[in-house]
Design an enzyme around this catalytic site. Structure first.
Site, short mmCIF file in Angstrom:
data_model
loop_
_atom_site.label_atom_id
_atom_site.label_comp_id
_atom_site.label_asym_id
_atom_site.label_seq_id
_atom_site.Cartn_x
_atom_site.Cartn_y
_atom_site.Cartn_z
N ASP A 349 65.40 16.84 16.60
CA ASP A 349 66.34 16.65 15.38
C ASP A 349 66.04 15.30 14.62
O ASP A 349 65.50 14.21 15.29
CB ASP A 349 67.83 16.70 15.80
CG ASP A 349 68.64 17.24 14.76
OD1 ASP A 349 68.49 17.13 13.54
OD2 ASP A 349 69.79 17.83 15.10
N ARG A 425 79.99 22.07 13.76
CA ARG A 425 79.04 20.81 13.63
C ARG A 425 78.47 20.31 12.21
O ARG A 425 77.41 20.14 11.90
CB ARG A 425 77.73 20.88 14.38
CG ARG A 425 77.14 19.75 15.09
CD ARG A 425 75.65 20.01 15.42
NE ARG A 425 75.24 18.81 16.35
CZ ARG A 425 73.96 18.68 16.54
NH1 ARG A 425 73.19 19.38 16.14
NH2 ARG A 425 73.39 17.83 17.22
N LYS A 458 60.65 24.08 18.72
CA LYS A 458 61.80 24.32 19.49
C LYS A 458 63.13 24.82 18.68
O LYS A 458 63.28 23.97 17.40
CB LYS A 458 62.44 23.03 20.05
CG LYS A 458 63.99 22.87 20.63
CD LYS A 458 64.15 21.66 21.04
CE LYS A 458 65.75 21.62 21.66
NZ LYS A 458 66.13 20.34 22.20
N TRP A 459 63.28 26.18 18.42
CA TRP A 459 63.99 26.75 17.60
C TRP A 459 65.69 26.77 17.96
O TRP A 459 65.88 27.28 18.88
CB TRP A 459 63.73 28.19 17.33
CG TRP A 459 64.30 29.05 16.30
CD1 TRP A 459 65.76 29.45 15.87
CD2 TRP A 459 63.75 29.85 15.23
NE1 TRP A 459 65.75 29.99 14.95
CE2 TRP A 459 64.69 30.35 14.57
CE3 TRP A 459 62.49 29.98 15.11
CZ2 TRP A 459 64.30 31.04 13.29
CZ3 TRP A 459 61.95 30.80 13.81
CH2 TRP A 459 63.23 31.06 12.81
N ASP A 460 66.44 25.99 17.51
CA ASP A 460 67.87 25.54 18.07
C ASP A 460 68.71 26.32 16.98
O ASP A 460 68.44 27.03 15.88
CB ASP A 460 68.07 24.03 17.71
CG ASP A 460 69.04 23.56 18.58
OD1 ASP A 460 69.79 24.38 19.22
OD2 ASP A 460 69.13 22.22 18.67
N MET A 461 69.99 26.45 17.33
CA MET A 461 71.04 27.06 16.63
C MET A 461 72.31 26.50 17.00
O MET A 461 72.84 27.18 18.25
CB MET A 461 70.61 28.95 17.07
CG MET A 461 71.48 29.76 15.81
SD MET A 461 73.22 29.71 15.98
CE MET A 461 73.26 31.20 14.82
N ASN A 462 72.89 26.00 16.24
CA ASN A 462 73.90 24.89 16.79
C ASN A 462 75.55 25.42 16.70
O ASN A 462 76.51 24.71 16.51
CB ASN A 462 73.96 23.72 16.68
CG ASN A 462 72.80 22.92 17.44
OD1 ASN A 462 72.92 22.96 18.57
ND2 ASN A 462 71.71 22.54 17.00
N CYS A 508 66.63 27.79 21.61
CA CYS A 508 67.78 26.94 22.14
C CYS A 508 68.85 27.20 21.06
O CYS A 508 68.74 27.35 20.23
CB CYS A 508 67.09 25.43 21.93
SG CYS A 508 68.59 24.22 22.18
N ASP A 530 72.49 22.00 27.41
CA ASP A 530 72.59 20.69 27.00
C ASP A 530 73.07 19.72 28.08
O ASP A 530 73.06 18.43 28.06
CB ASP A 530 73.36 20.27 25.80
CG ASP A 530 72.58 20.70 24.60
OD1 ASP A 530 71.28 20.66 24.77
OD2 ASP A 530 73.27 20.53 23.34
C1 DGJ Z 1 71.32 21.01 20.48
C2 DGJ Z 1 70.10 20.94 21.39
O1 DGJ Z 1 70.53 21.82 22.66
C3 DGJ Z 1 69.68 19.63 21.64
O2 DGJ Z 1 68.69 19.80 22.84
C4 DGJ Z 1 69.27 18.85 20.50
O3 DGJ Z 1 67.92 19.66 19.96
C5 DGJ Z 1 70.29 18.92 19.48
N1 DGJ Z 1 70.76 20.21 19.38
C6 DGJ Z 1 69.60 18.32 18.16
O4 DGJ Z 1 70.52 18.53 17.22
#
Ligand code: DGJ
Length: 713
Positions: A349, A425, A458-462, A508, A530
């Site tokens: 990020d 977030r 790395k395709w994230d989704m938070n 992710c 994480d």
């Molecule tokens: C959540 C991911 O699980 C982390 O490894 C990292 O990529 C952060 N997001 C970055 O915002």
């Protein structure tokens, strides 16, 4: 050999798999599909005998006419347990009466597929049930196709993918994987009583709380090594539901698919809908056997990579530099990572838009010119020159309100009129069900991958979904977002993979929020959590291994004290824990001492020698981290030529430093040599007496690599 046959005498279909058999048949009036058998392999004649055995008598005082155990239950008639399918027709009729139309057995080679088509007696709905089996596996993939055959829309209110009927036993134990962010995939058990247990996600993604995987064993008799276990897993990355129901007569069934909560899907004339697979698996070799069978299936039938592929050692800079990335610090980390033996360098990020923290920038996928004045090209070139592939973090489904994208398209996020837009977030979820959002996302990512030499994403989704509204669609079918978001996500990844075949993907979602068979069919690996504390991680990884193979499990070695637990653990133990899957490094290498860097180089080199066995071998969980002070896992290469044992001692007590680990699955007549110490053992000795280990003090660990010295027969 997998084989599907129709038995005319028993009016049933028999699915013969590696070590198991499944049998189903039509009821006498062809108005329902009976479940007949699922368990250890039996002769077709026995299955046929079961199929034409007399139907159970109607139960006294039970008002239900149904004594059948049905394969798939359309809501209607005197059916009161969890339905598989519930619809509303355009004239308000809400129950289904279906009749059997036709069957087909498709035999394209290493797999066979049975399809059974039913149609409603009076309305334009066709339902086809699919069963696919594979040579060498004990897995059945079941899914359903719904078709509107013409004549007014059909509204689908609940549409599960399969309903697994279990053999009758006094009591079943349910084992499942639950947790939360930073504590994913915790193995959990409960003995079932009458009633329903509902495991589900209503969050838009697979979820950290519950993973769509279950195992059921009769009378809680199965152990790690032995006993019958029936297991099921969903290939779906959105909201889902698995219902395990025990009827008043003690019959247990397990129905699963897309969650019906807040769900309606309008099937217009001529349209059809394929539901995700709910995969079932039987093993009589306990939980260990179940896991090994899931792993083999994933490796050979699910993952996009070749069965024998190995994942590279990866470096990720997130814990080192967080959002404060720039060309200089990433180049420095890349130099050090390459020195250690990393093969992929991932910039996480912070590289785009105005992304200095989590308050802004998501959605603006252009390189931040202050951090990377010359774009990403110099960094990528340096990474490549160091012999590594370059990887990049993205979170495409999200937008910060403080972004160019949101200012231009405030209507692109899920929202309801007159309601707040809840931020998680500091971000909102893009409405990926919209065609314009899908097109934008696909084009944006395609451009990124075309313009830069990126070989890993790395395709994230938070965050989870909230206010899942789509005001422009009100009056039509805005509730379809629960399906369409995921279908479009899959379409985009599939399209990107087609156009950029050299790019590998990691799924992710704030850790392990999107791990399931659906996403695994389109990504090389996933990020399980994480939580990178090596001690906590043992339990997360143990649960993960129940359902998913080590190769897809990305594990980083990070710094101490750990950012989350403040725990300090020796580097050796941290490496040995991370070596149980696909090894990665996530620490700030600038802070590692010369000695630590030296040690790390050695660990990475030794990991590379054993990784194909760990990532692709047969996993035996020898000692669980949930019990006792020592946990251990064993991996056997599929050709039997090598064995790797990892043992992790938590805290030594009472001077007990010696541990003897009886190994599993070895050829007792073969000999095995320790690759480091030159000790020699017979397979029988290792199985009976056990591999001796010495674990001293707190957080000690060991890896033993055994090479088979007797040729395989
Ligand atoms: C959540 C991911 O699980 C982390 O490894 C990292 O990529 C952060 N997001 C970055 O915002």
């Amino acid at each position: 050999m997998a084989n599907i046959t129709y038995d005319a005498q028993g009016r049933c279909w028999i699915l013969q798999m590696d070590a198991s058999t499944y049998c189903l048949g039509l009821s006498e009036d062809a108005s329902s599909l009976r479940h007949i058998y699922w368990g250890p392999r039996i002769a077709p004649a026995t299955a046929s005998e079961m199929a034409h055995a007399p139907r159970p008598l109607k139960r006294p005082f039970d008002m239900s006419a149904w004594t059948l155990r049905e394969e798939y239950t359309p809501w209607g008639g005197m059916r009161f347990s969890e339905p598989s399918l519930k619809v509303e027709y355009s004239d308000g009729t809400r129950v289904i009466e279906w009749v059997f139309e036709e069957d087909a057995i498709d035999q394209p080679g290493e797999s066979q597929t049975l399809s059974l088509r039913f149609r409603d007696r009076a309305y334009p709905l066709a339902v086809t049930l699919y069963y696919r089996i594979y040579d060498g596996h004990d897995v059945i993939e079941r899914w359903v196709r719904l078709e509107n055959t013409g004549g007014g829309p059909v509204t689908i209110e609940q549409a599960l993918s399969a309903d697994w009927q279990l053999p009758h036993h006094e009591r079943y134990r349910l084992t499942y994987l639950q947790g939360r962010a930073l504590k994913e995939t915790q193995v959990t058990e409960s003995v079932l009583g009458p009633g329903k247990v509902v495991l589900e996600s209503r969050r838009g993604i697979t979820s950290h709380q519950l993973n769509p995987w279950v195992a059921l064993d009769p009378d809680a008799r199965a152990t790690e090594e032995s006993g019958e276990v029936w297991s099921a897993a969903l290939a779906w990355s959105g909201t889902w539901k698995i219902v395990v129901e025990t009827t008043a007569y003690g019959e247990v069934h397990c129905a699963g698919g897309v969650n019906d909560f807040d769900f309606r899907y309008r099937l217009d004339e001529g349209a059809r809908l394929d539901l995700p697979a709910f995969v079932g698996l039987y093993s009589n070799e306990g939980f260990g056997g179940v896991s090994r069978r899931w792993h083999a299936y994933e490796r050979e039938r699910v993952l996009p990579e070749a069965p024998a592929a190995v994942r590279p050692v990866l470096y990720n800079s997130w814990e080192a530099t967080a959002f404060a990335v720039n060309e200089r610090n990433q180049m420095e980390l890349a130099e050090q990572a390459a020195e250690l033996g990393a093969e992929v360098f991932v910039l996480d990020d912070g590289w785009f838009g105005t992304r200095d923290n989590d308050e802004a920038g998501l959605g603006d996928w252009t390189v931040n010119p202050e951090k990377f004045p010359h774009g990403l090209s110099p960094l990528i070139a340096r990474v490549n020159a160091l012999g590594m592939r370059f990887g990049l973090w993205i979170e495409p489904e999200m937008v910060n309100p403080d972004s160019e994208l949101y200012r231009a398209h405030p209507d692109w996020v899920y929202h309801f009129r007159n309601r707040s837009r809840t931020e998680g977030r500091n971000q909102l979820v893009l409405n990926l069900a919209r065609e314009d959002v899908r097109e934008w996302m696909c084009a944006t990512l395609d451009r990124l991958l075309s313009e830069q030499h990126i070989e890993f994403v790395k395709w994230d989704m938070n965050r989870y979904f909230s206010e899942p509204g789509w005001p422009e669609e009100v009056g039509r079918n805005p509730e379809r977002i629960w399906l369409e978001h995921v279908r479009n996500l899959y379409r985009i990844i599939d399209e990107l993979r087609r156009r950029h075949a050299h790019v590998a993907f990691e799924s992710c979602a704030a850790g392990g929020g999107r791990v399931d068979l659906g996403i695994l069919s389109r990504v090389e690996q996933v990020w399980p959590s994480d939580n990178t504390d090596a001690f906590d991680r043992l339990r997360i990884q143990e649960g993960f291994s129940y359902a998913y193979m080590p190769r897809v499990m990305m594990c980083w070695v990070t710094d101490c004290p750990n950012f989350l637990t403040r725990r300090t653990i020796p580097l050796r133990y941290r490496f040995h824990v991370a070596m149980a899957g696909s090894l990665g490094i996530g620490g700030d290498l600038a802070r590692w001492s010369a000695q630590e860097l030296e040690e790390a180089r050695d660990f990475i080199a030794s990991y590379k020698r054993v990784r194909s066995t760990i990532q692709n071998g047969l996993l035996y969980r020898l000692l669980s981290p949930r019990t006792g002070n020592v946990a251990a896992s064993q991996y056997i290469a599929r050709d039997g030529s090598e064995v790797v044992v990892l043992a992790w001692g938590h805290s030594q007590q009472f001077g007990e430093t010696q541990v003897s680990l009886p190994l599993r699955g070895l050829d007792e007549e073969a000999c095995y040599a320790d690759a480091v110490s030159d000790m020699n053992y017979s397979g029988a000795y290792l199985a009976q007496q056990g591999l001796p280990m010495n674990l001293v003090g707190d957080f000690d660990s060991q890896m033993i690599h055994l090479i088979r010295t007797t040729p395989t027969r």
